[in-house]
Scaffold this motif. Structure first.
Motif, PDB file in Angstrom:
ATOM      1  N   ASP A 125      11.895  -5.772   6.437  1.00  0.00           N
ATOM      2  CA  ASP A 125      10.819  -4.592   5.861  1.00  0.00           C
ATOM      3  C   ASP A 125      11.617  -3.419   5.438  1.00  0.00           C
ATOM      4  N   SER A 126      13.068  -3.754   5.269  1.00  0.00           N
ATOM      5  CA  SER A 126      14.158  -2.673   4.611  1.00  0.00           C
ATOM      6  C   SER A 126      13.393  -2.135   3.371  1.00  0.00           C
ATOM      7  N   ILE A 127      12.865  -3.028   2.547  1.00  0.00           N
ATOM      8  CA  ILE A 127      12.688  -2.812   1.147  1.00  0.00           C
ATOM      9  C   ILE A 127      11.216  -3.008   1.018  1.00  0.00           C
ATOM     10  N   ASP A 128      10.337  -2.312   0.149  1.00  0.00           N
ATOM     11  CA  ASP A 128       8.970  -2.614  -0.263  1.00  0.00           C
ATOM     12  C   ASP A 128       8.747  -3.887  -0.907  1.00  0.00           C
ATOM     13  N   ARG A 129       8.123  -4.940  -0.387  1.00  0.00           N
ATOM     14  CA  ARG A 129       7.755  -6.107  -0.740  1.00  0.00           C
ATOM     15  C   ARG A 129       7.246  -6.163  -2.318  1.00  0.00           C
ATOM     16  N   ASP A 130       6.250  -5.472  -2.298  1.00  0.00           N
ATOM     17  CA  ASP A 130       5.416  -5.610  -3.582  1.00  0.00           C
ATOM     18  C   ASP A 130       6.425  -4.923  -4.857  1.00  0.00           C
ATOM     19  N   TRP A 131       6.848  -3.850  -4.432  1.00  0.00           N
ATOM     20  CA  TRP A 131       7.900  -3.281  -5.540  1.00  0.00           C
ATOM     21  C   TRP A 131       8.843  -4.170  -5.882  1.00  0.00           C
ATOM     22  N   SER A 132       9.603  -5.178  -4.953  1.00  0.00           N
ATOM     23  CA  SER A 132      10.619  -5.807  -5.172  1.00  0.00           C
ATOM     24  C   SER A 132      10.145  -7.157  -6.009  1.00  0.00           C
ATOM     25  N   ILE A 133       8.820  -7.467  -5.585  1.00  0.00           N
ATOM     26  CA  ILE A 133       8.454  -8.803  -6.488  1.00  0.00           C
ATOM     27  C   ILE A 133       7.952  -8.349  -7.984  1.00  0.00           C
ATOM     28  N   ARG A 134       7.782  -7.099  -8.156  1.00  0.00           N
ATOM     29  CA  ARG A 134       7.461  -6.659  -9.110  1.00  0.00           C
ATOM     30  C   ARG A 134       8.549  -6.591 -10.165  1.00  0.00           C
ATOM     31  N   GLN A 135       9.678  -5.862  -9.663  1.00  0.00           N
ATOM     32  CA  GLN A 135      10.946  -5.936 -10.352  1.00  0.00           C
ATOM     33  C   GLN A 135      11.629  -7.410 -10.563  1.00  0.00           C
ATOM     34  N   ILE A 136      11.533  -8.171  -9.700  1.00  0.00           N
ATOM     35  CA  ILE A 136      12.078  -9.526  -9.993  1.00  0.00           C
ATOM     36  C   ILE A 136      11.275 -10.186 -11.149  1.00  0.00           C
ATOM     37  N   LEU A 137       9.998 -10.079 -11.192  1.00  0.00           N
ATOM     38  CA  LEU A 137       8.899 -10.726 -11.986  1.00  0.00           C
ATOM     39  C   LEU A 137       9.209  -9.879 -13.305  1.00  0.00           C
ATOM     40  N   GLY A 138       9.294  -8.689 -13.309  1.00  0.00           N
ATOM     41  CA  GLY A 138       9.336  -7.732 -14.416  1.00  0.00           C
ATOM     42  C   GLY A 138       8.108  -7.461 -15.066  1.00  0.00           C
TER      43      GLY A 138
END
Length: 555
Positions: free
Chosen positions: A262-275
């Protein structure tokens, strides 16, 4: 509840345990499989790749075609693509044919496999139910679901286990000749025999999310792929196509300064990976977070109890060799247990399991760890301008793409891990002084040095060489004039199963330089020469584990 008796008690009904049960039954064994989950309870979304060596054995077990018909749609490419994000600019692509073209495609780095069964990309949620259904239908297998093996004792050459029904809370006793723990990384069997995992406990943490996003595929430019690598300064990650249209598995590779899931926001990370932006909608089906490790058990056996798969080793699953290495354990052990249960091998043949598999898993774990280190380094080196719409951005994308291809083509076209590994120092392989050729993750040299995989070729009647192998040993004779009757007679006297194939083939690999090559059921060369040794009985006794003076058997 009724007590049970069997030849082998398998603890765990994942792909490793199910494959072990299938193979043991094919050798005439009576098997009980104990599994804590309910029957057909969906597995985690984990493994995405079935290696060629695994598919070769599934072919012989009669389940390969069922697996080929499942997974991604037949026309869905199995490509691996690198992009600035899943929906961003493409950096490079590793072409891998989909299952419709898997046997016929000759283009790209993944189509030259010297095997009747090339790899198959299929997620475990499709793979495991097929293996389960196939195993459950076999006579000789008893599946005990919602059953936990809580303890066991060894005495009088066997094992007695206490099994708890998790629903009724009733206990039963299961008596077996052998017990095999295929019960995962937290294996109770491993702990019970006092084996310890040794190595590097944490290489990387991965925040992994299984999502449903029906609109995503339409947003991805270019031809579809099986695996998408996202490379940008904000977030690096990987996405796998699960059903080819609506479901996806997204891996967010945490950085060293992000020590918790949980060090990083999951939803934000997914959106950055997906673009994708904040307006893009997706559903989280499950969270599949995991830790990449490099751990190998210090021993794989205590008398009549063995461990296999994740119970024996854990590592970062680069090249897809987590589950596949476990299945290789199971097939190696099944052959040895079958030899004992069929009565032709000495008890000491079982020493070969740890002697053969432990060094290989140690080697593969280092391959995976070294590749993980290179990938971690590459993720740290993503240039800030990789998404820039100018000449410098284009140059950065071209350079990163080339580096990504060269680094990763070896893990996705990993012929070395499939065909290059060898068993050296085994008590039942008769070395002749020639060293096996070295191999890497991606490459290998075909060889008949004892301990290596017998190189594949097609027989004149159209069969794969491996389809012609019998249980026990198969002697390939490349010169019909060589007298092998003394060896056949010695094998018959010791009840060692041995068949002879007089090779008739249009093309035989150059690695076959001897007139006689003796192969095990698991496709590894056990001995080779140009003539039967003067003391054929000594060779037979060596092959069945009854003597260790292998130097007398050199060619």
């Amino acid at each position: 509840m009724q007590d049970l008796e069997c030849d082998v008690l398998v603890v765990g009904a994942g792909p490793v345990g199910l494959t072990l049960a299938m193979d043991l039954v094919a050798r005439g064994a009576k098997v009980v499989v104990a599994e804590i989950r309910r029957y057909a309870e969906p597995p985690n979304v984990k493994c995405n790749h079935v290696a060629a060596r695994t598919m070769e054995r599934f072919r012989r077990l009669g389940v390969a075609q069922k697996l080929r018909d499942a997974g991604l749609p037949a026309d869905h490419p199995n490509d691996v693509v690198f992009r600035t994000s899943v929906c961003g600019a493409e950096l490079t692509r590793i072409p891998i044919p989909g299952r419709a073209e898997r046997y016929v495609s000759k283009e790209g780095p993944d189509t030259w496999w010297p095997t009747p069964e090339p790899p198959h990309r299929i997620n475990q949620i499709f793979l495991e139910p097929i293996l389960l259904e196939h195993t459950a239908a076999l006579p000789g297998v008893s599946l005990l679901n919602r059953t936990q093996v809580t303890s066991f004792t060894q005495a009088n050459g066997g094992v007695e286990a206490v099994a708890l029904d998790l629903d009724t809370r009733q206990e039963r006793r299961i008596r077996a000749r052998y017990l095999v723990g295929c019960d995962g990384g937290s294996s109770t069997v491993r702990k019970a025999i006092g084996a310890k995992l040794e190595g590097t406990p944490v290489i990387q943490r991965v925040q992994s999310t299984y999502i449903r996003a029906p609109q995503l595929r339409a947003l991805i430019p270019g031809p579809p792929a099986w695996s998408y690598y996202s490379v940008n300064p904000r977030r690096c990650g990987t996405m796998f196509a699960i059903d080819g249209s609506t479901t996806w598995l997204v891996h967010n590779h945490l950085n060293p300064d992000e020590p918790e899931f949980d060090s990083i926001d999951r939803d934000w990370s997914i959106r950055q990976i997906l673009g994708v932006g904040a307006d893009f909608q997706y559903e989280v089906i499950s969270k599949e977070d995991w830790v990449g490790r490099r751990l190998v058990a210090n021993r794989f056996r205590d008398r009549n109890v063995f461990i296999a798969g994740d119970a024996a080793h854990l590592w970062v699953p680069y090249a897809g060799y987590g589950m596949n290495a476990g299945i290789a354990d199971a097939l190696n052990l099944s052959w040895l247990l079958g030899a004992r249960l069929q009565g032709w091998a000495d008890e000491s043949i079982l020493d070969a399991y740890e002697a053969e598999r432990q060094p290989i898993t140690e080697q593969v774990s280092h391959f995976a760890m070294e590749h993980a280190a290179k990938m971690i380094k590459a993720r740290r080196a993503v240039p800030a301008n990789i998404e820039a719409d100018d000449a410098e951005g284009e140059r950065a994308r071209r350079e990163i793409g080339q580096e990504a291809y060269e680094l990763n083509v070896q893990q996705f076209c990993c012929a070395g891990l499939n065909f290059g590994y060898f068993y050296q120092g085994s008590p039942i392989i008769a070395g002749d002084g020639e060293a096996p050729p070295a191999y890497s993750m991606g490459g290998f040299t075909e060889s008949t040095v004892p301990g290596c995989r017998a190189p594949h070729f097609w027989l004149a009647d159209g069969r794969s060489l491996y389809d012609a192998f019998g249980q026990g040993y198969t002697l390939l004779r490349f010169d019909a004039g060589v007298d092998v009757e003394p060896l056949l007679s010695a094998a018959h006297a010791r009840k060692l199963p041995l068949q002879v194939i007089d090779v008739d083939a249009a093309a035989v690999p150059a690695a076959y330089r001897h007139k006689l090559v003796l192969c095990r059921d698991d496709q590894h060369v056990a001995w080779r020469s140009d003539a039967v040794p003067a003391d054929a009985t000594a060779l037979v006794d060596f092959l069945r584990g009854a003597r260790r003076d292998s130097m007398q058997l050199a060619a």
